[in-house]
Write a protein that holds these residues in place. Structure first.
Motif, short mmCIF file in Angstrom:
data_model
loop_
_atom_site.label_atom_id
_atom_site.label_comp_id
_atom_site.label_asym_id
_atom_site.label_seq_id
_atom_site.Cartn_x
_atom_site.Cartn_y
_atom_site.Cartn_z
N ASP A 1 -4.17 8.15 -6.75
CA ASP A 1 -4.72 7.27 -7.96
C ASP A 1 -5.67 6.38 -6.91
N PHE A 2 -6.57 5.62 -7.50
CA PHE A 2 -7.35 4.75 -6.71
C PHE A 2 -7.10 3.54 -7.30
N SER A 3 -6.79 2.60 -6.13
CA SER A 3 -6.15 1.57 -6.21
C SER A 3 -7.10 0.25 -5.82
N GLY A 4 -7.88 -0.28 -6.45
CA GLY A 4 -8.90 -1.47 -6.17
C GLY A 4 -9.90 -1.05 -5.22
N ASP A 5 -9.44 -1.05 -4.14
CA ASP A 5 -10.47 -0.71 -3.11
C ASP A 5 -10.24 0.56 -2.30
N HIS A 6 -9.29 1.53 -2.59
CA HIS A 6 -8.99 2.63 -1.74
C HIS A 6 -8.11 3.44 -2.41
N TYR A 7 -8.14 4.64 -1.89
CA TYR A 7 -7.45 5.68 -2.76
C TYR A 7 -5.99 5.82 -2.10
N VAL A 8 -5.06 6.18 -3.07
CA VAL A 8 -3.53 6.27 -2.62
C VAL A 8 -3.21 7.84 -2.22
N LEU A 9 -2.80 7.96 -1.13
CA LEU A 9 -2.61 9.49 -0.48
C LEU A 9 -1.39 10.21 -1.54
N ASN A 10 -1.55 11.31 -1.82
CA ASN A 10 -0.58 11.96 -2.43
C ASN A 10 0.61 12.36 -1.41
N LYS A 11 1.68 12.94 -1.81
CA LYS A 11 3.02 13.20 -0.93
C LYS A 11 2.70 13.96 -0.06
N GLU A 12 1.76 15.02 -0.04
CA GLU A 12 1.68 15.91 1.27
C GLU A 12 0.77 15.31 2.10
N LEU A 13 -0.18 14.49 1.92
CA LEU A 13 -1.06 13.83 2.74
C LEU A 13 -0.18 12.50 3.34
N LEU B 1 2.92 12.89 4.14
CA LEU B 1 3.53 13.34 5.13
C LEU B 1 2.90 13.56 6.31
N GLN B 2 1.72 13.89 6.26
CA GLN B 2 0.82 14.15 7.39
C GLN B 2 0.35 12.92 7.93
N TYR B 3 -0.07 12.00 7.14
CA TYR B 3 -0.39 10.78 7.84
C TYR B 3 0.38 9.39 7.37
N PRO B 4 1.57 9.49 7.87
CA PRO B 4 2.60 8.33 7.28
C PRO B 4 2.31 7.01 7.55
N GLU B 5 1.46 6.91 8.60
CA GLU B 5 1.12 5.34 8.89
C GLU B 5 -0.17 4.71 8.08
N ASP B 6 -0.83 5.85 7.71
CA ASP B 6 -2.38 5.43 6.98
C ASP B 6 -2.05 5.07 5.75
N THR B 7 -0.93 4.73 5.16
CA THR B 7 -0.48 4.03 3.91
C THR B 7 -0.87 2.49 3.96
N ASP B 8 -0.62 2.02 5.25
CA ASP B 8 -0.70 0.66 5.47
C ASP B 8 -1.91 0.47 5.74
N PHE B 9 -2.69 -0.25 4.65
CA PHE B 9 -4.01 -0.44 4.87
C PHE B 9 -4.40 -2.09 5.77
N THR B 10 -3.27 -2.56 5.87
CA THR B 10 -3.33 -3.84 6.71
C THR B 10 -3.59 -3.43 8.25
N ALA B 11 -3.46 -2.13 8.70
CA ALA B 11 -3.87 -1.72 9.87
C ALA B 11 -5.26 -1.61 10.10
N GLN B 12 -6.17 -1.72 9.38
CA GLN B 12 -7.55 -1.47 9.51
C GLN B 12 -8.29 -2.29 10.50
N SER B 13 -9.02 -1.76 11.40
CA SER B 13 -9.78 -2.64 12.14
C SER B 13 -11.38 -1.87 12.21
N SER B 14 -12.20 -2.83 12.73
CA SER B 14 -13.58 -2.26 12.64
C SER B 14 -14.06 -1.78 14.07
N PRO B 15 -14.72 -0.53 14.16
CA PRO B 15 -14.98 -0.07 15.39
C PRO B 15 -16.18 -1.06 15.90
#
Length: 438
Positions: A400-412, A414-428
């Protein structure tokens, strides 16, 4: 607005001689844009005060524009000449449009919206603008695929005249200067046969413009050429989908970029069907593409990637990003803590020329144009205005698309379990050096 000069060429600047401007070093900066672009309707409005014309029985001349949006044509040759006088004066003297002699080989010279913004172009792009405005003014001109220097022709004889001496040839790159057929030959420094003075259709004009971009893509430095070559190939194949030569170039380009291997196989299958004599080249690319797909399957096994253990990874899967230099948008569907592509890919794309080289996070990106790429972190930034993108593989990775980002499906997930937390974003950190796209 100043009155129109009495002579068509009286107020025009000198015309550059020779078939083309001298070569300039690659990478020269293009002229800075003036404040705002100049849409065609505004140009037509500015032309009106200079059109000191009267059409029989219709009052003042008004850009030959009918109420339903179609143009009528001026039959009187003298009135046509006055309309072109006005066009030359406004376009080149008042609006300061000109040929981009200083940066002739800049790809932006071929993009019409950039021509309107920068008010510079090459012969073919300025001719397209000139032709469009002349048509709206009631003067019918025709594009001429003249070698080395695109031209327009203006009929001085009756309708359907076939002799090249029945036409005046207009050089939009030379401030609208009118030339005879013999003067056209002097300009490029060679004799040409009459076939080169014949008009061409819209598709042939577009083919020459795209051909220019293809040639630039082949000759540009590595940091610019691959993106330009990919886009121009897509445009060319949209017009000529069965061109085996360009299909093979596209397959080789995608193969060397290491992106979209399934698309490479589709292209190669199409080439084989169109021209079985290409079997050798096709078989080689098929073999190596299948090997790449197998390696990718092995590399993308069930192992889990945790952002908490990869401190340098700044962007999560599902984030909408934009390329800092080229401006294209996409969504991240995977990342590696360092570049995982083979050495030949790293060499071909000059990854070592990046300030941080291959030893930085790289992201797999789905693009709006339906393609995908593998991009260094230092070349990406969060998109300032994120929104959903159209890509055939979106549903393979996201639910799904949720406002400003895409929601990972179940397979993704499992591979990136911590990426669903968008509060962890930072800028390089923003590198100061010029960015190159791998």
């Amino acid at each position: 607005m100043a009155a129109l000069p009495p002579s068509r060429m009286a107020a025009l600047p000198p015309v550059p001689h020779g078939c083309a401007p001298p070569p300039v070093p690659h990478g020269c900066a293009s002229p800075g844009p003036p404040p705002g672009s100049v849409p065609t309707p505004i140009l037509l409005t500015l032309l009106a005060p200079s059109l000191h014309l009267r059409c029989p029985g219709t009052g003042s001349f008004s850009c030959a524009q009918q109420s339903h949006g179609e143009s009528s044509h001026i039959e009187d040759l003298d009135l046509q000449g006055q309309a072109l006088d006005a066009l030359n004066h406004v376009l080149f003297t008042e609006m300061k449009f000109k040929g981009n002699v200083a940066d002739f080989y800049n790809p932006l010279n071929s993009y019409m919206h950039q021509v309107l913004i920068n008010r510079t172009g090459i012969p073919i792009s300025l001719s397209v603008l000139y032709l469009t405005l002349a048509e709206r003014l009631g003067v019918r001109l025709e594009p001429v695929n003249f070698p080395h220097h695109f031209m327009l022709r203006w009929c001085q004889g009756g309708q359907g005249a076939s002799d090249i001496t029945d036409y005046v040839y207009i050089d939009a790159f030379g401030y609208g200067k009118s030339l005879t057929a013999k003067e056209c030959e002097y300009m490029i420094g060679r004799h040409v046969t009459e076939e080169f003075y014949a008009p061409v259709n819209t598709k042939e004009v577009l083919q020459r413009m795209v051909g220019n971009l293809l040639n630039l893509g082949k000759r540009e430095s590595k940091d610019r050429s691959f993106m330009l070559l990919r886009v121009s190939l897509d445009l060319y194949l949209a017009m000529y989908p069965d061109s085996v030569q360009h299909l093979l170039l596209q397959a080789r380009l995608y193969f060397h970029l290491g992106i979209w291997p399934e698309k490479v196989l589709d292209i190669l299958q199409n080439i084989q069907a169109l021209d079985p004599s290409q079997h050798g080249a096709v078989a080689y690319l098929v073999q190596h593409t299948l090997e790449h797909i197998e390696r990718r399957k092995e590399d993308s096994g069930p192992h889990v990637k945790l952002r908490s253990s990869e401190k340098e990874v700044c962007y999560p899967v599902g984030l909408l990003v934009r390329h800092k230099r080229y401006g294209y948008s996409g969504v991240i569907f995977g990342w590696d803590p360092v570049c995982m592509m083979p050495p030949d890919w790293i060499e071909n794309l000059s990854v070592h020329h990046l300030p941080q080289g291959a030893n930085q996070p790289f992201y797999s990106i789905l693009h709006e144009d339906g393609s995908c790429s593998y991009v260094a972190q230092e070349n990406l930034e969060p998109h300032p205005d994120p929104g959903p993108i159209q890509h055939p593989d979106i549903s393979h990775y996201f639910s799904d698309f949720s406002g400003d980002h895409y929601v990972l499906n179940k397979e993704l997930q499992l591979q990136y379990p911590e990426d669903t937390d968008f509060t962890a974003q930072s800028s390089p950190k923003q590198p100061d050096a010029l960015q190159l796209e791998p």
